[in-house]
Design a protein around this motif. Sequence first.
Motif, PDB file in Angstrom:
ATOM      1  N   LEU A 443       0.856  -1.188   0.000  1.00  0.00           N
ATOM      2  CA  LEU A 443       0.000   0.000   0.000  1.00  0.00           C
ATOM      3  C   LEU A 443       0.889   1.233   0.000  1.00  0.00           C
ATOM      4  N   ARG A 444       0.586   2.178  -0.886  1.00  0.00           N
ATOM      5  CA  ARG A 444       1.384   3.394  -0.927  1.00  0.00           C
ATOM      6  C   ARG A 444       0.482   4.589  -1.194  1.00  0.00           C
ATOM      7  N   LEU A 445       0.802   5.665  -0.535  1.00  0.00           N
ATOM      8  CA  LEU A 445       0.112   6.943  -0.701  1.00  0.00           C
ATOM      9  C   LEU A 445       0.890   7.774  -1.719  1.00  0.00           C
ATOM     10  N   LEU A 446       0.257   8.079  -2.846  1.00  0.00           N
ATOM     11  CA  LEU A 446       0.890   8.864  -3.899  1.00  0.00           C
ATOM     12  C   LEU A 446       0.235  10.232  -4.003  1.00  0.00           C
ATOM     13  N   THR A 447       1.039  11.244  -4.263  1.00  0.00           N
ATOM     14  CA  THR A 447       0.539  12.613  -4.351  1.00  0.00           C
ATOM     15  C   THR A 447       0.981  13.235  -5.665  1.00  0.00           C
ATOM     16  N   PHE A 548       2.531  -1.087  -6.717  1.00  0.00           N
ATOM     17  CA  PHE A 548       2.048  -1.349  -5.371  1.00  0.00           C
ATOM     18  C   PHE A 548       0.713  -2.093  -5.484  1.00  0.00           C
ATOM     19  N   ASP A 549       0.467  -3.004  -4.559  1.00  0.00           N
ATOM     20  CA  ASP A 549      -0.797  -3.730  -4.618  1.00  0.00           C
ATOM     21  C   ASP A 549      -1.964  -2.755  -4.581  1.00  0.00           C
ATOM     22  N   GLU A 550      -1.900  -1.789  -3.678  1.00  0.00           N
ATOM     23  CA  GLU A 550      -2.985  -0.825  -3.519  1.00  0.00           C
ATOM     24  C   GLU A 550      -2.405   0.583  -3.521  1.00  0.00           C
ATOM     25  N   VAL A 551      -3.050   1.480  -4.255  1.00  0.00           N
ATOM     26  CA  VAL A 551      -2.581   2.864  -4.377  1.00  0.00           C
ATOM     27  C   VAL A 551      -3.693   3.816  -3.962  1.00  0.00           C
ATOM     28  N   TRP A 552      -3.350   4.783  -3.110  1.00  0.00           N
ATOM     29  CA  TRP A 552      -4.222   5.918  -2.820  1.00  0.00           C
ATOM     30  C   TRP A 552      -3.596   7.120  -3.533  1.00  0.00           C
ATOM     31  N   LEU A 553      -4.257   7.617  -4.577  1.00  0.00           N
ATOM     32  CA  LEU A 553      -3.767   8.751  -5.349  1.00  0.00           C
ATOM     33  C   LEU A 553      -4.475  10.011  -4.862  1.00  0.00           C
ATOM     34  N   GLN A 554      -3.722  10.863  -4.158  1.00  0.00           N
ATOM     35  CA  GLN A 554      -4.282  12.083  -3.575  1.00  0.00           C
ATOM     36  C   GLN A 554      -3.985  13.275  -4.474  1.00  0.00           C
ATOM     37  N   LEU A 555      -5.039  13.890  -4.998  1.00  0.00           N
ATOM     38  CA  LEU A 555      -4.881  15.092  -5.814  1.00  0.00           C
ATOM     39  C   LEU A 555      -5.081  16.325  -4.943  1.00  0.00           C
ATOM     40  N   ARG A 576      -1.742  -2.421  -8.682  1.00  0.00           N
ATOM     41  CA  ARG A 576      -1.891  -3.775  -9.198  1.00  0.00           C
ATOM     42  C   ARG A 576      -3.269  -4.345  -8.894  1.00  0.00           C
ATOM     43  N   SER A 577      -3.785  -4.111  -7.671  1.00  0.00           N
ATOM     44  CA  SER A 577      -5.003  -4.787  -7.237  1.00  0.00           C
ATOM     45  C   SER A 577      -6.133  -3.846  -6.844  1.00  0.00           C
ATOM     46  N   ALA A 578      -5.811  -2.651  -6.371  1.00  0.00           N
ATOM     47  CA  ALA A 578      -6.854  -1.721  -5.941  1.00  0.00           C
ATOM     48  C   ALA A 578      -6.352  -0.293  -6.101  1.00  0.00           C
ATOM     49  N   LEU A 579      -7.282   0.599  -6.494  1.00  0.00           N
ATOM     50  CA  LEU A 579      -6.947   2.004  -6.708  1.00  0.00           C
ATOM     51  C   LEU A 579      -7.970   2.887  -6.017  1.00  0.00           C
TER      52      LEU A 579
END
Length: 613
Positions: A443-447, A548-555, A576-579
């Motif tokens: 799991l990764r937090l992307l900005t 990353f299996d799961e990504v949180w894309l913060q705009l 890869r698995s959840a967005l």
Amino acid sequence: MSLLRALQQAGVLRTLDDALANTLCRLDPSTPDDVLAAAALASLAVAHGHAGFDPASPALLVDAEIAWPQADAWLQQLAASRFVATPASPVEEADAAPLALENGLLYLRRYREYERRLALQLQRIAAHPMQGDIAAIAPLFAALFPEARDGDHQARAAALSLRRALLLVTGGPGTGKTTTIARLLVLRIAQALQAGNVPLRIALAAPTGRAADRMAESLRRATAQMAAQGIDPQLLAALPAQASTLHRLLGTVPDTPRFRHHADNPLPFDVVVVDEASMVDLPLMCKLSEAVADGAQLVLLGDPDQLPSVEAGDVLAAILAAAGAGDALSADDADALHPLLGSMPFESRPVDADADGLRGHRVHLQRGWRQDEALQLAPLAEAVRNGDAREALALLRSGRLANVHFHEHADDPLQARPDLLGHFRTLASHADPADALRQANRLRLLTALREGAQGARGLNARIEAALSGRRIGSPPAWFPGRLLLVTENSYRHGLFNGDVGICLADEAGTPLAWFPGEGGVRAFHPAALPAHESAFAMTVHKAQGSEFDEVWLQLPRVDSRVLSRELVYTGMTRARSALHVAGSAEVIAAALGRHAGRVSGLGWRLGIKPQGL
């Protein structure tokens, strides 16, 4: 008010840009202010990822109300300056000067030279004729590509590798670029063995360690699939088992920007394959191309819709522009490859005609997606890639895409997703650093941005405070489970911009920072590391080449010129698995309406055929 003063008052220029202008003024006080300002802007352009500055379109670089000089008069001033070289030919080295003016662009001279050298080297590689009996490997080709005669683009790319010393293989996530490369290499190995040649020496490389690891993993999976198909084990055993970073491949020289391998000491490989080519900046691609030996093959893989490199240049885009769409073979290629592909569409003109650039060197793969079957990302990625904000928002709001979640107007991921902190806390409990790094990639937090409340720096400060117990704003401290992101290249350490590690104690209780390395993990004392920061939240740029299996894309809450469809697309396709996408419809629409364009002269140079090639 002078132009340079206006730029200073607008807060546009960095200290380094100001310093260049001031140095030129000290050397020659009679230098016109507009020339000094242009020098500062050429320096700023590189910091913004451009190869040069375009005086005819300064708004591409500076988003401020500035009274710009008339372009033609500005260019005339620059051409007359003692500090600006004006090369007589695109293939000739520029005279010694801080700046160079060519084809309407003002460069820091060094970057003009990178462009010139890279264009010449790519043309050198592309011009080399490929040898080998194509018909002799037709049975193997048919086994590897049973749908070759039905328009299979993977088969076309593999076949073209038997004709092109420079090959460009492009496509979106999961279109099979690495699988294609594995089979392509098996064909090249078989061809060499049938000709009685020594085994091919093959190198696999990528811009970052994580991208290199992913490349090697994909190749191992493709090798296992071919083994299950009954492909000759002798051929499979000749495939490389590992991939390296480009820096390691070229051989870093400690405390210098130079490499051990260069034009006078080329790489000892017959085939060099580079994945994630969109991430490779102009200086590095130049040095790589110069290190490719005469007669060796260079294969570049990449997604043309991803963000360009963090550093200067949009190299892959320029090369692809010179190569064209890549959907048809030349008549010569279609004839030579007929034993493998059968009847295929072809162009009427030969690919080596003057002014054809690199036409005939590209194949674009079009099927499939990398994400697992539980993640229905393809329709959304397609809408984003096309800049179709209405369709993208409709898909996000519909809830029809499995494991794609839209958090409209959410601007605080730590509140909207409370288990984020829980995920990061578990990292400290791992005794094995390799296990901890694998867990971190779940799991990764992307900005989109680095600064601001929704930026990587602000979110990392809050996460650090929550995990370490220190106040927000306190100097970052070592604590177990802290994720680290290297932010500068350190040839001495073998650590490079974008590498991610984790802080954990060893068996003796000594606090160490652990980073992935070839064959395992490597430990460093945290105080001895090169420049770094926390990596709980990462910018999309820094996450390129990773999955990353799961990504949180913060705009961000409000629009920014940094936002683009390429940024959103790149961020989404790291999952890869959840967005999870968090942001407002207005910000998403603005982002999809903007291209992450770069100013460059490389595409123009690649369209010029030097004499003798």
